[in-house]
Design a protein around this motif. Sequence first.
Motif, PDB file in Angstrom:
ATOM      1  N   LEU A   1      33.490 -43.988 -24.522  1.00 25.72           N
ATOM      2  CA  LEU A   1      32.920 -42.893 -23.730  1.00 25.72           C
ATOM      3  C   LEU A   1      31.482 -42.641 -24.184  1.00 25.72           C
ATOM      4  N   SER A   2      30.533 -43.368 -23.590  1.00 28.64           N
ATOM      5  CA  SER A   2      29.143 -43.282 -24.009  1.00 28.64           C
ATOM      6  C   SER A   2      28.279 -42.552 -22.983  1.00 28.64           C
ATOM      7  N   LEU A   3      28.005 -43.197 -21.846  1.00 28.01           N
ATOM      8  CA  LEU A   3      27.161 -42.650 -20.767  1.00 28.01           C
ATOM      9  C   LEU A   3      25.703 -42.517 -21.171  1.00 28.01           C
ATOM     10  N   ALA A   4      25.297 -43.210 -22.243  1.00 25.25           N
ATOM     11  CA  ALA A   4      23.909 -43.131 -22.705  1.00 25.25           C
ATOM     12  C   ALA A   4      23.095 -44.300 -22.172  1.00 25.25           C
ATOM     13  N   PHE A   5      21.919 -44.020 -21.643  1.00 22.41           N
ATOM     14  CA  PHE A   5      21.011 -45.084 -21.212  1.00 22.41           C
ATOM     15  C   PHE A   5      20.515 -45.873 -22.422  1.00 22.41           C
ATOM     16  N   ASP A   6      20.188 -45.147 -23.473  1.00 17.16           N
ATOM     17  CA  ASP A   6      19.691 -45.762 -24.700  1.00 17.16           C
ATOM     18  C   ASP A   6      20.885 -46.027 -25.616  1.00 17.16           C
ATOM     19  N   LYS A   7      21.152 -47.291 -25.911  1.00 20.92           N
ATOM     20  CA  LYS A   7      22.320 -47.644 -26.725  1.00 20.92           C
ATOM     21  C   LYS A   7      22.224 -47.111 -28.152  1.00 20.92           C
ATOM     22  N   ARG A   8      21.039 -46.681 -28.538  1.00 19.98           N
ATOM     23  CA  ARG A   8      20.860 -46.125 -29.884  1.00 19.98           C
ATOM     24  C   ARG A   8      21.243 -44.651 -29.966  1.00 19.98           C
ATOM     25  N   GLU A   9      21.531 -44.038 -28.827  1.00 20.41           N
ATOM     26  CA  GLU A   9      21.850 -42.610 -28.773  1.00 20.41           C
ATOM     27  C   GLU A   9      23.164 -42.326 -29.501  1.00 20.41           C
ATOM     28  N   THR A  10      23.147 -41.391 -30.441  1.00 22.34           N
ATOM     29  CA  THR A  10      24.361 -41.053 -31.200  1.00 22.34           C
ATOM     30  C   THR A  10      25.107 -39.869 -30.592  1.00 22.34           C
ATOM     31  N   LYS A  11      24.381 -38.963 -29.967  1.00 19.01           N
ATOM     32  CA  LYS A  11      25.027 -37.811 -29.340  1.00 19.01           C
ATOM     33  C   LYS A  11      25.369 -38.158 -27.893  1.00 19.01           C
ATOM     34  N   ASP A  12      26.361 -39.065 -27.772  1.00 21.11           N
ATOM     35  CA  ASP A  12      26.760 -39.541 -26.453  1.00 21.11           C
ATOM     36  C   ASP A  12      27.835 -38.637 -25.865  1.00 21.11           C
ATOM     37  N   ALA A  13      28.470 -39.089 -24.786  1.00 22.36           N
ATOM     38  CA  ALA A  13      29.462 -38.247 -24.113  1.00 22.36           C
ATOM     39  C   ALA A  13      30.662 -37.962 -25.011  1.00 22.36           C
ATOM     40  N   ALA A  14      31.066 -38.941 -25.791  1.00 25.81           N
ATOM     41  CA  ALA A  14      32.196 -38.733 -26.719  1.00 25.81           C
ATOM     42  C   ALA A  14      31.857 -37.628 -27.716  1.00 25.81           C
ATOM     43  N   TYR A  15      30.631 -37.651 -28.214  1.00 17.94           N
ATOM     44  CA  TYR A  15      30.206 -36.610 -29.144  1.00 17.94           C
ATOM     45  C   TYR A  15      30.264 -35.242 -28.475  1.00 17.94           C
ATOM     46  N   LEU A  16      29.787 -35.152 -27.254  1.00 23.47           N
ATOM     47  CA  LEU A  16      29.760 -33.862 -26.561  1.00 23.47           C
ATOM     48  C   LEU A  16      31.162 -33.314 -26.325  1.00 23.47           C
ATOM     49  N   VAL A  17      32.063 -34.132 -25.786  1.00 23.23           N
ATOM     50  CA  VAL A  17      33.400 -33.614 -25.448  1.00 23.23           C
ATOM     51  C   VAL A  17      34.221 -33.296 -26.687  1.00 23.23           C
ATOM     52  N   ASN A  18      33.904 -33.927 -27.802  1.00 22.62           N
ATOM     53  CA  ASN A  18      34.680 -33.686 -29.015  1.00 22.62           C
ATOM     54  C   ASN A  18      34.071 -32.647 -29.953  1.00 22.62           C
ATOM     55  N   ASN A  19      32.825 -32.258 -29.717  1.00 21.09           N
ATOM     56  CA  ASN A  19      32.158 -31.369 -30.668  1.00 21.09           C
ATOM     57  C   ASN A  19      31.582 -30.085 -30.075  1.00 21.09           C
ATOM     58  N   LEU A  20      31.250 -30.088 -28.800  1.00 23.50           N
ATOM     59  CA  LEU A  20      30.659 -28.880 -28.228  1.00 23.50           C
ATOM     60  C   LEU A  20      31.688 -27.767 -28.087  1.00 23.50           C
ATOM     61  N   SER A  21      31.191 -26.552 -28.109  1.00 22.09           N
ATOM     62  CA  SER A  21      32.068 -25.398 -27.922  1.00 22.09           C
ATOM     63  C   SER A  21      32.553 -25.345 -26.478  1.00 22.09           C
ATOM     64  N   GLU A  22      33.600 -24.563 -26.262  1.00 23.61           N
ATOM     65  CA  GLU A  22      34.115 -24.380 -24.908  1.00 23.61           C
ATOM     66  C   GLU A  22      33.028 -23.835 -23.987  1.00 23.61           C
ATOM     67  N   ARG A  23      32.255 -22.919 -24.490  1.00 24.88           N
ATOM     68  CA  ARG A  23      31.183 -22.313 -23.690  1.00 24.88           C
ATOM     69  C   ARG A  23      30.143 -23.348 -23.273  1.00 24.88           C
ATOM     70  N   ASP A  24      29.743 -24.217 -24.209  1.00 26.69           N
ATOM     71  CA  ASP A  24      28.714 -25.213 -23.911  1.00 26.69           C
ATOM     72  C   ASP A  24      29.228 -26.284 -22.949  1.00 26.69           C
ATOM     73  N   LEU A  25      30.481 -26.678 -23.109  1.00 23.84           N
ATOM     74  CA  LEU A  25      31.069 -27.653 -22.179  1.00 23.84           C
ATOM     75  C   LEU A  25      31.166 -27.067 -20.773  1.00 23.84           C
ATOM     76  N   LEU A  26      31.538 -25.806 -20.699  1.00 23.69           N
ATOM     77  CA  LEU A  26      31.608 -25.126 -19.398  1.00 23.69           C
ATOM     78  C   LEU A  26      30.235 -25.102 -18.725  1.00 23.69           C
ATOM     79  N   LYS A  27      29.212 -24.856 -19.524  1.00 23.84           N
ATOM     80  CA  LYS A  27      27.852 -24.815 -18.981  1.00 23.84           C
ATOM     81  C   LYS A  27      27.461 -26.167 -18.399  1.00 23.84           C
ATOM     82  N   ILE A  28      27.794 -27.243 -19.098  1.00 19.42           N
ATOM     83  CA  ILE A  28      27.457 -28.590 -18.627  1.00 19.42           C
ATOM     84  C   ILE A  28      28.155 -28.882 -17.313  1.00 19.42           C
ATOM     85  N   LEU A  29      29.455 -28.607 -17.242  1.00 21.55           N
ATOM     86  CA  LEU A  29      30.213 -28.921 -16.027  1.00 21.55           C
ATOM     87  C   LEU A  29      29.826 -28.008 -14.865  1.00 21.55           C
ATOM     88  N   ASN A  30      29.521 -26.759 -15.172  1.00 23.40           N
ATOM     89  CA  ASN A  30      29.142 -25.825 -14.103  1.00 23.40           C
ATOM     90  C   ASN A  30      27.738 -26.094 -13.574  1.00 23.40           C
TER      91      ASN A  30
END
Length: 306
Positions: A119-148
């Motif tokens: 689960l990456s979704l990063a244009f730059d393969k060097r990116e460490t804060k990819d989609a997996a990082y976001l879904v596993n580490n962001l708070s409920e509030r921050d994830l809601l903001k992204i999806l909304n």
Amino acid sequence: MLEEVLENLKPQSGEYFVDGTLGGAGYTLALAKAVGPSGRILAIDLDETAIENAQELIAGNKIKNIVLVQDNFRSLTEIVHKNFGVDVQLDGVVLDLGLSSVQVDEASRGFSFLKTAPLSLAFDKRETKDAAYLVNNLSERDLLKILNVYGEEQFAFRIVKNIIEARKVKEIETTTELADIVSRSVPAAVRRKKIHPATKTFQALRLAVNQELESLELVLPQAIKLLKPGGRLAVVSFHSLEDRIVKNFLRDQAKTCICGPEVMICNCHHEPVITIITKKALIPSFTEAQANPRARSAKLRVAQKN
């Protein structure tokens, strides 16, 4: 929308253009042919695969007038000055904000939820804060903001709740894991629709991972400033938020008056920076949409610097 872009950019022999989103190199190669050996094309992409593929095409066709740069187009001015010089004025800039077919088809990149992949979704393969990082580490509030905000997802609350519950058991690591969570979070009627229920979630995460909207807001004023009078900017967007940013930016740059609403008679003497060429966004022809379903949501807007 290659034909429409070329028709509006009107490339001529000896001119200088920037393709800010190299992708599969379609625009770059067409522009390089149009400007001829006395012209130059600067093509930019964050994706090293796009750069490598383009290098092979250029070498195979013995093309001499293309410069490739792996970077983010949000640094457009710096990139242009480094490669074309600080005094150059561009004849045109094109930005195609869609995913390239190579990115979608390369399963390991995670751009398609129909294939099991990291689960990456990063244009730059060097990116460490990819989609997996976001879904596993962001708070409920921050994830809601992204999806909304980025996904305009109707069922964002339910999807995020289920993501939070799932990651308590184990990290969400693959595209299909996340797609399954999203599918379980929406009503059965939504799952039966032609468009996969995870589409908006993946799109939102991709926009967040790559900071695409922020980069777009940064590149547009740079592009206009780098153009010579009569030079043109063409932007192809695929997301309503992208198109809104482009539309509003062009409208503001084309204003003949910037007086505040409290001023009854204009006294600002403001000169518009651009003229909008496409009064309404151009959309793909029926033939192109049939041949390439991914192009269906494309919108092209073009402006000319005054």
